[in-house]
Design a protein around this motif. Structure first.
Motif, short mmCIF file in Angstrom:
data_model
loop_
_atom_site.label_atom_id
_atom_site.label_comp_id
_atom_site.label_asym_id
_atom_site.label_seq_id
_atom_site.Cartn_x
_atom_site.Cartn_y
_atom_site.Cartn_z
N SER A 122 84.84 50.34 -36.11
CA SER A 122 84.99 50.42 -34.63
C SER A 122 84.54 49.04 -33.88
N GLN A 123 83.64 48.39 -34.50
CA GLN A 123 82.97 47.31 -33.78
C GLN A 123 84.01 46.07 -34.13
N LEU A 124 84.81 45.94 -35.07
CA LEU A 124 85.68 45.06 -35.07
C LEU A 124 87.02 45.44 -33.88
N ILE A 125 87.13 46.55 -33.80
CA ILE A 125 88.10 46.85 -32.76
C ILE A 125 87.78 46.56 -31.44
N GLU A 126 86.63 46.77 -31.26
CA GLU A 126 85.98 46.42 -29.84
C GLU A 126 85.87 44.79 -29.39
N TYR A 127 85.30 44.39 -30.61
CA TYR A 127 84.89 42.61 -30.46
C TYR A 127 86.03 41.83 -30.90
N LEU A 128 87.10 42.04 -31.43
CA LEU A 128 87.99 41.18 -32.05
C LEU A 128 88.42 40.41 -31.05
N ASP A 129 88.51 40.60 -29.62
CA ASP A 129 89.14 39.74 -28.83
C ASP A 129 87.89 38.38 -28.39
N GLU A 130 86.93 38.54 -28.84
CA GLU A 130 85.75 37.53 -28.69
C GLU A 130 86.10 36.39 -29.65
N LEU A 131 87.06 36.66 -30.63
CA LEU A 131 87.34 35.67 -31.45
C LEU A 131 88.31 34.62 -31.01
N LYS A 132 88.79 35.21 -29.98
CA LYS A 132 89.94 34.28 -29.30
C LYS A 132 91.10 33.62 -29.93
N LEU A 133 91.62 34.52 -30.85
CA LEU A 133 92.76 34.25 -31.75
C LEU A 133 94.07 34.27 -31.30
N SER A 134 94.82 33.44 -31.68
CA SER A 134 96.38 33.68 -31.12
C SER A 134 97.09 34.15 -32.33
N SER A 135 98.34 34.83 -31.78
CA SER A 135 99.16 35.37 -32.94
C SER A 135 99.34 34.57 -34.04
N GLN A 136 99.44 34.92 -35.21
CA GLN A 136 99.47 33.88 -36.81
C GLN A 136 98.37 33.13 -36.97
N LEU A 160 83.63 38.18 -49.18
CA LEU A 160 83.38 39.24 -50.00
C LEU A 160 83.97 40.54 -49.43
N CYS A 161 85.40 40.53 -49.50
CA CYS A 161 86.32 41.29 -48.71
C CYS A 161 86.57 42.65 -49.43
N GLY A 162 86.35 42.82 -50.70
CA GLY A 162 86.31 44.18 -51.22
C GLY A 162 87.96 44.71 -51.02
N LYS A 163 87.93 45.84 -50.71
CA LYS A 163 89.59 46.38 -50.32
C LYS A 163 89.32 46.81 -48.85
N SER A 164 88.84 46.21 -47.96
CA SER A 164 88.61 46.58 -46.77
C SER A 164 89.78 46.80 -45.88
N LEU A 165 89.69 47.99 -45.45
CA LEU A 165 90.90 48.33 -44.26
C LEU A 165 91.02 47.67 -43.17
N ASP A 166 89.85 46.86 -42.90
CA ASP A 166 89.99 46.10 -41.62
C ASP A 166 90.75 44.81 -41.87
N MET A 167 91.23 44.52 -43.06
CA MET A 167 92.05 43.29 -43.46
C MET A 167 93.50 43.91 -43.02
N ASN A 168 93.71 44.94 -43.65
CA ASN A 168 94.96 45.43 -42.95
C ASN A 168 94.96 45.40 -41.56
N TYR A 169 94.05 46.06 -40.71
CA TYR A 169 94.13 46.13 -39.41
C TYR A 169 94.34 44.76 -38.74
N LEU A 170 93.64 43.76 -39.48
CA LEU A 170 94.11 42.24 -38.65
C LEU A 170 95.60 41.95 -39.07
N TYR A 171 95.86 42.16 -40.45
CA TYR A 171 97.45 41.81 -40.60
C TYR A 171 98.19 42.58 -39.64
N GLN A 172 98.13 43.94 -39.28
CA GLN A 172 98.86 44.74 -38.28
C GLN A 172 98.84 43.95 -36.98
N LYS A 173 97.62 43.15 -36.58
CA LYS A 173 97.46 42.85 -35.49
C LYS A 173 98.24 41.42 -35.33
N ASN A 174 99.06 40.83 -36.56
CA ASN A 174 99.89 39.93 -36.37
C ASN A 174 99.08 38.73 -36.76
#
Length: 218
Positions: free
Chosen positions: A22-36, A43-57
């Motif tokens: 939930s903290q990734l969802i809330e604070y992701l915009d702080e990274l000021k990333l553009s699409s792509q 140390l990513c494991g199989k974190s679903l956070d990676m798929n969330y970032l992928y779905q965010k383009n």
């Protein structure tokens, strides 16, 4: 690192969750990333956070010691991939996601050439105090100037519970990143009421914090 491989093989992966942080969802915009643009997940494991970032383009680069974890990530998210050799690593590569299978400390700056941000949910706190210093130094060595880091930590009385995850205080974050990074604490709360495992061990408090860091010096 053998211990981490054994943990994956015996399914002792209590740090893995079946939902996006939930903290990734809330604070992701702080990274000021553009699409792509590209975000690095150490140390990513199989974190679903990676798929969330992928779905965010966004494009995602990960590094993980366990081959099993990487295979499960792609399979469980129905993502196709290829495998090739890249120096010390086996490279698992899909559409906008690639994960290096091997030791984080073998990564070089050329592996992260296009990285604009780093997302660390469970890397720093997975390491003991000696390895944390080595980790931050190596991360600093391989990322470019101005790269932003979204860092999530836990802090609790370390004498009341052995890690991992290990306790990392704001004082330690400031000390570890001092000199090369600007550091801003975005969030900090005692969340012991939502940590039954810590409660059962008699831990007094569990602080969860989020930091935004930016590399400002080489």
């Amino acid at each position: 690192m053998t211990d981490w491989i054994n943990r994956w093989e015996s399914n002792r992966i209590g740090w893995h969750t079946d939902k996006v942080n939930s903290q990734l969802i809330e604070y992701l915009d702080e990274l000021k990333l553009s699409s792509q643009e590209t975000i690095f997940v150490p140390l990513c494991g199989k974190s679903l956070d990676m798929n969330y970032l992928y779905q965010k383009n966004y494009k995602v680069i990960g590094v993980e010691i366990s081959e099993l974890a990487i295979q499960q990530f792609f399979d469980e998210n129905n993502l196709s991939y290829t495998v090739s050799k890249d120096g010390e690593f086996e490279l698992y590569e899909g559409d906008r996601i690639k994960i290096y299978c091997g030791d984080f400390f073998d990564l070089q700056s050329n592996h992260l050439n296009n990285v604009k941000a780093v997302y660390d949910r469970a890397s720093l706190i997975a390491l003991d105090d000696e390895l944390r210093q080595k980790y931050v130094k190596h991360l600093n060595d391989i990322i470019s100037l101005d790269v932003r880091i979204l860092l999530l930590t836990l802090n609790y009385p370390q004498h009341q519970r052995s890690g991992p995850p290990f306790a990392v205080s704001k004082l330690e974050v400031d000390k570890l990143f001092n000199g090369s990074f600007d550091c801003q604490e975005l969030y900090c709360i005692d969340d012991i009421e939502n940590e039954p495992m810590f409660q059962n061990l008699g831990v007094d408090f569990v602080e969860k914090a989020v930091y935004l860091l930016q590399k400002v010096r080489m």
